[in-house]
Scaffold this motif. Structure first.
Motif, PDB file in Angstrom:
ATOM      1  N   GLU A 145     -14.436  50.513-114.428  1.00  0.00           N
ATOM      2  CA  GLU A 145     -14.933  49.576-113.421  1.00  0.00           C
ATOM      3  C   GLU A 145     -15.988  50.187-112.497  1.00  0.00           C
ATOM      4  OE1 GLU A 145     -14.193  46.647-113.836  1.00  0.00           O
ATOM      5  OE2 GLU A 145     -12.456  46.843-115.158  1.00  0.00           O
ATOM      6  N   LEU A 204      -5.093  49.162-109.202  1.00  0.00           N
ATOM      7  CA  LEU A 204      -5.602  47.796-109.387  1.00  0.00           C
ATOM      8  C   LEU A 204      -5.994  47.187-108.040  1.00  0.00           C
ATOM      9  CD1 LEU A 204      -3.099  46.436-112.065  1.00  0.00           C
ATOM     10  CD2 LEU A 204      -5.494  47.049-112.405  1.00  0.00           C
ATOM     11  N   GLU A 207      -9.802  45.858-107.717  1.00  0.00           N
ATOM     12  CA  GLU A 207      -9.919  44.408-107.857  1.00  0.00           C
ATOM     13  C   GLU A 207     -10.855  43.765-106.835  1.00  0.00           C
ATOM     14  OE1 GLU A 207      -6.046  42.787-107.798  1.00  0.00           O
ATOM     15  OE2 GLU A 207      -5.700  43.016-109.935  1.00  0.00           O
ATOM     16  N   GLY A 230      -8.737  38.250-107.077  1.00  0.00           N
ATOM     17  CA  GLY A 230      -7.649  39.110-107.505  1.00  0.00           C
ATOM     18  C   GLY A 230      -6.382  38.696-106.795  1.00  0.00           C
ATOM     19  N   GLU A 248      -7.846  37.725-115.819  1.00  0.00           N
ATOM     20  CA  GLU A 248      -7.593  39.138-116.074  1.00  0.00           C
ATOM     21  C   GLU A 248      -6.103  39.446-116.128  1.00  0.00           C
ATOM     22  OE1 GLU A 248      -9.656  41.165-112.987  1.00  0.00           O
ATOM     23  OE2 GLU A 248     -11.417  41.399-114.236  1.00  0.00           O
ATOM     24  N   MET A 264      -4.124  43.026-117.155  1.00  0.00           N
ATOM     25  CA  MET A 264      -3.353  43.751-116.145  1.00  0.00           C
ATOM     26  C   MET A 264      -1.879  43.835-116.539  1.00  0.00           C
ATOM     27  SD  MET A 264      -5.109  42.274-112.698  1.00  0.00           S
ATOM     28  CE  MET A 264      -6.865  42.494-112.404  1.00  0.00           C
TER      29      MET A 264
END
Length: 226
Positions: free
Chosen positions: A20, A168, A172, A178, A191, A195
């Motif tokens: 990411e 996360l 996110e 998120g 997503e 996850m």
């Protein structure tokens, strides 16, 4: 020179963060220390520096950096007795810069470094749940030692569901949605599947209930006598 605390980190978390946030390849060539002074060459893209490290009056190492042409840096790398290459990702956690280095030469190692202006700030720092074991006091994990002596023997870094959730939560918000942001548009793929798959890696699934065997088919009727 600032005080640095170092921590191990689970490789799978580093892969997730790098996916990411990306990273940049850095190559270093280290010379053996002489007379309490050490030196190394650092190549970051087209930027190249020769770094001299001396002990200051208070015993704390002080770095002096000089820019050198890339061709000169490559020549110095050729004669360095120790070389290291790593992919660096930089994050900001609680207003403090954190670097994650994934070493690829001379071996595989994932290492987190956090720099502090003084020992007081370093002592007060509370490592996040996804940080692994601290190795700040182990000389084998210093950059020069890694380049000249190689990486220490590999050790397993525990990976928990809490550590995965913390990472996360860290990455996110970049997407603008998120678990703690706004809901994604219906036209965008969710997503949650990815996850949940990651969480299943660190959360053992419950044992599946036994499946009952299907009933046996009825016995065929006897044939009529002739």
């Amino acid at each position: 020179m600032s005080t640095i605390r170092r921590f191990l980190v689970a490789p799978s978390l580093v892969r997730l963060i790098r996916k990411e946030r990306g990273g940049a390849r850095i190559t270093e060539g280290h010379f053996a220390a002489q007379g309490g002074r050490s030196s190394y060459v650092r190549v970051d893209g087209q930027n190249c520096q020769l770094v001299l490290v001396n002990k200051g009056p208070d015993g704390i190492p002080v770095e002096e950096r000089t820019d050198v042409p890339r061709a000169h840096g490559d020549a110095l790398l050729d004669v360095c007795p120790g070389k290291a290459a790593y992919d660096r990702t930089v994050l900001t956690i609680g207003g403090r810069e954190v670097t994650i280095d994934r070493y690829v030469t001379p071996g595989n190692l994932d290492l987190i470094s956090v720099a502090f202006d003084n020992d007081g700030d370093a002592s007060a720092f509370q490592a996040p749940t996804w940080f692994g074991r601290e190795v700040s006091s182990e000389p084998a994990f210093e950059r020069q030692a890694l380049a000249i002596q190689g990486v220490p023997a590999a050790e397993e870094v525990p990976l928990s569901n809490a550590a995965l959730d913390a990472v996360l939560d860290l990455i996110e918000p970049r997407f603008g949605f998120g678990r703690y942001g706004s809901t994604a548009r219906a036209s965008e793929p969710s997503e949650d599947g990815a996850m949940n798959a990651m969480r299943r890696i660190v959360t053992p699934a419950a044992a599946a209930a036994p499946v009952a065997a299907p009933p046996a088919p009825p016995a065929p009727a006897p044939a009529p006598e002739a």
